[in-house]
Design a protein around this motif. Structure first.
Motif, short mmCIF file in Angstrom:
data_model
loop_
_atom_site.label_atom_id
_atom_site.label_comp_id
_atom_site.label_asym_id
_atom_site.label_seq_id
_atom_site.Cartn_x
_atom_site.Cartn_y
_atom_site.Cartn_z
N GLN A 12 2.60 -6.35 6.43
CA GLN A 12 2.37 -6.22 4.99
C GLN A 12 1.46 -5.03 4.67
N ILE A 13 0.43 -4.83 5.49
CA ILE A 13 -0.50 -3.72 5.26
C ILE A 13 0.21 -2.39 5.46
N LEU A 14 1.02 -2.26 6.52
CA LEU A 14 1.74 -1.01 6.78
C LEU A 14 2.70 -0.68 5.64
N ASP A 15 3.45 -1.66 5.16
CA ASP A 15 4.37 -1.42 4.05
C ASP A 15 3.62 -0.95 2.81
N SER A 16 2.48 -1.55 2.55
CA SER A 16 1.71 -1.20 1.36
C SER A 16 1.15 0.22 1.48
N VAL A 17 0.71 0.61 2.67
CA VAL A 17 0.17 1.96 2.86
C VAL A 17 1.28 3.00 2.69
N ARG A 18 2.49 2.70 3.15
CA ARG A 18 3.59 3.65 3.00
C ARG A 18 3.91 3.89 1.53
N GLU A 19 3.77 2.85 0.70
CA GLU A 19 4.20 2.93 -0.69
C GLU A 19 3.10 3.34 -1.66
N ASN A 20 1.84 3.31 -1.25
CA ASN A 20 0.73 3.56 -2.18
C ASN A 20 -0.23 4.59 -1.59
N ALA A 44 2.97 4.21 12.11
CA ALA A 44 3.70 4.42 10.85
C ALA A 44 3.39 5.76 10.20
N LEU A 45 2.29 6.41 10.57
CA LEU A 45 1.88 7.66 9.92
C LEU A 45 1.75 8.77 10.95
N PRO A 167 -7.11 0.51 -10.81
CA PRO A 167 -6.20 -0.56 -11.27
C PRO A 167 -4.84 -0.54 -10.57
N GLN A 168 -4.42 0.62 -10.05
CA GLN A 168 -3.11 0.72 -9.41
C GLN A 168 -3.13 0.35 -7.94
N ALA A 169 -4.33 0.22 -7.36
CA ALA A 169 -4.42 -0.03 -5.92
C ALA A 169 -4.16 -1.49 -5.61
N PRO A 170 -3.19 -1.81 -4.74
CA PRO A 170 -2.95 -3.21 -4.37
C PRO A 170 -4.07 -3.73 -3.48
N VAL A 171 -4.38 -5.02 -3.64
CA VAL A 171 -5.39 -5.68 -2.81
C VAL A 171 -4.67 -6.67 -1.89
#
Length: 850
Positions: A12-20, A44-45, A167-171
């Motif tokens: 979940q963390i890797l997917d979120s980093v790729r998208e944000n 992933a990076l 506000p746009q950063a996912p937690v």
């Protein structure tokens, strides 16, 4: 490799980093976020990943742990970089480093070329370097590196603050089910020494810990750790336990004993380095002193400080959580529950309480390399803006040191300062040292000041020297050559000596000089000149108080205020000095600021210093005895007088002092202000008679202008009195006004045989004249003014000066009253001339006495 709670969230963390561009990870202490997320990201990076840690020990430990799990040595895929030490190379993709080093890296690599992601670990601690690094990275993301990823990680996230700013950063929350934790507080506050409290708590917890594990004790600093180790040494030996310490300064071998199994139970005495970022295995009990050394800064010098203070609730919870990571645990807090509830939920961010000057200088240098203009005066992407007074103070200091220009852009001097890992004051001194051909020697002085000096506090070395800095610099050189006299050698603080050596060697490496060059001899004058470039606002003048100079040395500071020179200072005789370091805890309502570290400044150096502190101006004072202004030319450094001369002063300052005295003592220097009252009455009469001229009303601003005209070009009352007040009043009248008043309301009138008599004008009263009755002999009618329309009130006076008649009908007086008045005056003043027919007589002087 043992599984850790964070492992199930890595996808979940890797997917979120790729998208944000920014991702926030909240995971409990001990979940594995520091050592598992970075290795997962390199799959992933591309390129390198930087992991910012708040403490050196956390950066070292995490890199070593990751390298071990990868089956490599530190410095291969995973490495670290901390102050004075590092293990990394060309193949390193995960670099753990302390937060402050990121801003240093940005000086040489402002776009972070080759870096794909930056992780800010333990973000909740909100160190100043954290906020500065975060803002620099946000600037970089917004301008040149939109591909750069940021990950903020913490066990305790202040969601409200982060959501408001990001506000746009996912937690991504990674909950970990904790083991049961028993928390004990003191019933009553304990005033006994802290090491006694620690001994009692450890002896209570050690036998009943279930399961029996290691005990972790949180203490504020090295001094408290040493005292507690001494207090516990016998008990630990009797129990067969290892008594260990954990802090950043201990060697790696000592740290290794803490983090690896040793076959015995451990009692670990730690600073707050064990609070977050590192995990000490096998801990089932925690003793929390509730104290830590909290970063701040000395308002006097601007240098960073560490002050022992109670920790926040969040820190106390972090500490307690260390006891229940792998099994049920117990925490014993050495403070009451009431004390805990009164503490703030989170520690105040350092950006609200620390000196910003070094971070702002680094930021200005970084921003210039990105092509930003006037970066410090624009809108900056602060996570939390600092207080206005701290920001203003930092910008003012950088401008004073010549690091910033008036627009807030970095100067050439500022660029040179930004290359040095020193507080801007010390960096400016080193830059000045380069101009003097003494940069290596000034580096040694900077290392001493930065690390807190070589010798123990509150100890008088018993010598007299030109400066504490120069004396301790020479002592460091003698210490390295083992030539330090025993009386001084016993005062060396070995812990600080180690830090000074490491700091100086690193500075010498950056400067490209040798350690030996840094300890080469340097004249006191050159050292003072270099230090003064960094401390120009800390010049002080000393004077000894007490009988025959036996008392303490009091200081007057160039920016006002005063203090005392500490008895441990070796500067016993110098009059002019730089007050470099102060014991700010000493200042309260009953005691003065105490200066610990000072350096003599030759007065010639102050005279050559130039603006903004050096000034030459006329100093004028009122001499009331002589009723004049006394002036001298004063050469000053700030508020301190260097020289006093006595030239012929220009008009300006003297006139201003004279004007002030006129305001204070009016109607001085005149006997009265009757001339001004007379003008007001004449002005009223002129208006009543219908004269259309606009006569000025000499009140308010015009009265102030009248006083200015009296003082203009003059130095004393005698010069003002050389002319009557009427002459000064006439200067405010046009020729037409003066002519009209002279014709209609003259100041004098002729009577008798053309004798001139002054006319008295008073507001609300008819104009009048007063003279001896005999002067009016021969006058048939009352004198008239106002073009013959207004009779004067005539005061007819006896030889003794008293009125015998007041009348505005002189003809009627001669006819009706004079005969009786003549009889009385003839009897009282027989030697005077009293004719029967006054209209035909002429005024006559009385006969002189024989």
């Amino acid at each position: 490799m043992l599984p850790l709670p964070i492992d199930s969230f890595l996808g979940q963390i890797l997917d979120s980093v790729r998208e944000n561009s920014i991702v926030i990870v909240e995971a409990a202490a001990g979940s594995g976020k520091t050592t598992r997320i970075p290795p997962a990201l390199i799959e992933a990076l591309p390129g390198k990943i930087l992991i910012l840690e708040p403490r050196r020990i956390a950066a070292r430990y995490a890199a070593r742990r990751v390298a071990c799990e990868l089956g490599e040595d530190p410095g291969a895929t995973a490495g670290y970089q901390v102050r004075f030490e590092g293990a990394h190379g060309g193949a390193t993709r995960l670099l753990y480093l302390t937060e402050g080093l990121l801003l240093r890296q940005l000086q040489g690599n402002p776009t972070l070329q080759g870096v794909s992601c930056v992780i800010l670990d333990e973000f909740h601690e909100r160190h100043l370097h954290t906020d500065m690094a975060f803002m620099a990275l946000r600037i970089l993301q917004g301008r040149l590196r939109p591909d750069l990823k940021l990950v903020l990680m913490s066990a305790t996230i202040d969601r409200a603050a982060l959501s408001a700013n990001l506000p746009q950063a996912p937690v991504i929350s990674c909950p970990v089910k904790p083991f049961p934790l028993s928390v004990e507080h003191l019933q009553h506050a304990d005033d006994s020494p802290l090491h006694h409290q620690v001994r009692h708590a450890v002896k209570e917890l050690f036998p009943k810990a279930s399961p029996p594990g290691n005990i972790l004790v949180f203490l504020p600093g090295a001094a408290e750790i040493r005292a507690s180790m001494e207090a516990l040494s016998d008990y630990a030996a009797a129990q067969g336990a290892l008594l260990l310490e954990l802090r950043s300064e201990i060697p790696l071998a000592g740290q290794e004993k803490v983090f690896t199994p040793q076959g015995k139970r451990k009692i670990i005495l730690s600073t707050n380095v064990a609070e977050t970022g590192v995990t000490v295995e096998g801990v089932t009990a925690v003793v929390d002193s509730g104290l830590a050394r909290i970063a701040g800064f000395a308002h006097w010098s601007g240098l960073p400080t560490l002050t022992v203070r109670p920790v926040s609730q969040a820190s106390a919870l972090q500490r307690a959580g260390r006891a229940a990571r792998t099994a049920p645990g117990t925490v014993k807090r050495l403070f009451t529950l009431h004390d805990f509830t009164r503490r703030p939920p989170f520690e105040k961010p350092e950006i609200e309480r620390c000196d910003l000057s070094q971070g702002l200088l680094d930021l200005a240098s970084f921003a210039e390399k990105l092509g930003l203009r006037e970066p410090l005066h624009g809108k900056l992407p602060w996570l939390q803006a600092p207080p206005g007074d701290l920001m203003d103070a930092a910008l003012k200091l950088l401008s004073m040191l010549g690091a910033l220009d008036g627009r807030g852009s970095i100067t050439e001097t500022g660029r040179l300062m930004a290359e040095l890992p020193l507080h801007p004051r010390l960096a400016r001194a080193v830059v000045e040292g380069r101009k003097l051909g003494a940069a290596p020697q000034v580096l040694a002085a900077a290392a001493l000041i930065s690390e807190g000096m070589l010798l123990l506090r509150d100890e008088d070395p018993g010598v007299i020297a030109a400066g504490d800095v120069s004396f301790q610099r020479d002592a460091l050189a003698a210490f390295e050559e083992r030539k330090l006299p025993p009386s001084i050698a016993r005062l060396v603080d070995n812990r600080r000596a180690t830090r000074i050596r490491l700091s100086l060697r690193e500075l010498c490496r950056l400067e490209g000089c040798s350690y030996r060059e840094a300890l080469a001899p340097l004249s006191d004058e050159k050292l003072a000149e270099a230090l003064m470039a960094g401390f120009p606002d800390r010049v002080a003048q000393a004077r000894r108080t007490g009988k025959r100079g036996a008392g303490r040395r009091e200081l007057n500071f160039c920016q006002g205020g005063g203090g005392i020179l500490s008895g441990e200072s070796v500067v016993k005789q110098s009059q002019w000095l730089l007050a470099i370091e102060a014991d700010e805890k000493s200042r309260n309502a009953a005691s003065a600021l105490r200066i610990r570290t000072a350096q003599e400044v030759p007065p010639e150096l102050l005279v050559l210093s130039g603006p903004p502190f050096l000034s030459e101006k006329e100093h004028c004072l009122w001499d009331d005895g002589n009723e004049r202004v006394r002036c001298s030319r004063i050469l000053s450094y700030g508020e301190l007088v260097l020289e006093e001369r006595a030239p012929v002063p220009p008009e300006g300052p003297a006139s201003e002092v004279l004007l002030k005295e006129l305001r204070r003592g009016w109607p001085r220097p005149f006997d009265s202000e009757s001339a001004l009252a007379s003008y007001d009455a004449r002005r009223d009469l002129a208006q009543a008679w219908g004269i259309s001229l606009d006569f000025p009303d000499l009140k308010g601003a015009l009265f102030e202008e009248l006083l200015r005209s009296l003082a203009r070009g003059k130095k004393g009352f005698a010069e003002i009195r050389s002319r009557p007040l009427e002459d000064y009043i006439d200067e405010f009248l046009s020729p037409e006004m003066k002519k009209a008043l002279s014709s209609h309301a003259p100041l004098h009138i002729s009577i008798g045989t053309r004798k001139s008599v002054r006319i008295s004008y008073e507001k609300g009263k008819a104009p009048s004249v007063a003279a001896p009755l005999q002067d009016f002999f021969g006058m048939k009618a009352t004198p008239l003014i106002g073009c013959g329309a207004t009779p004067l009130v005539v005061h007819l006076r006896a030889p003794n000066g008293r009125d015998v008649q007041v009348t505005s009908d002189l003809a009627g007086f001669w006819e009706k009253t004079y005969p009786s008045v003549r009889r009385e005056l003839s009897r009282r003043y027989p030697r005077h001339y009293w004719p029967e027919n006054p209209l035909e007589a002429a005024p006559r002087r009385p006969a002189k006495r024989r």
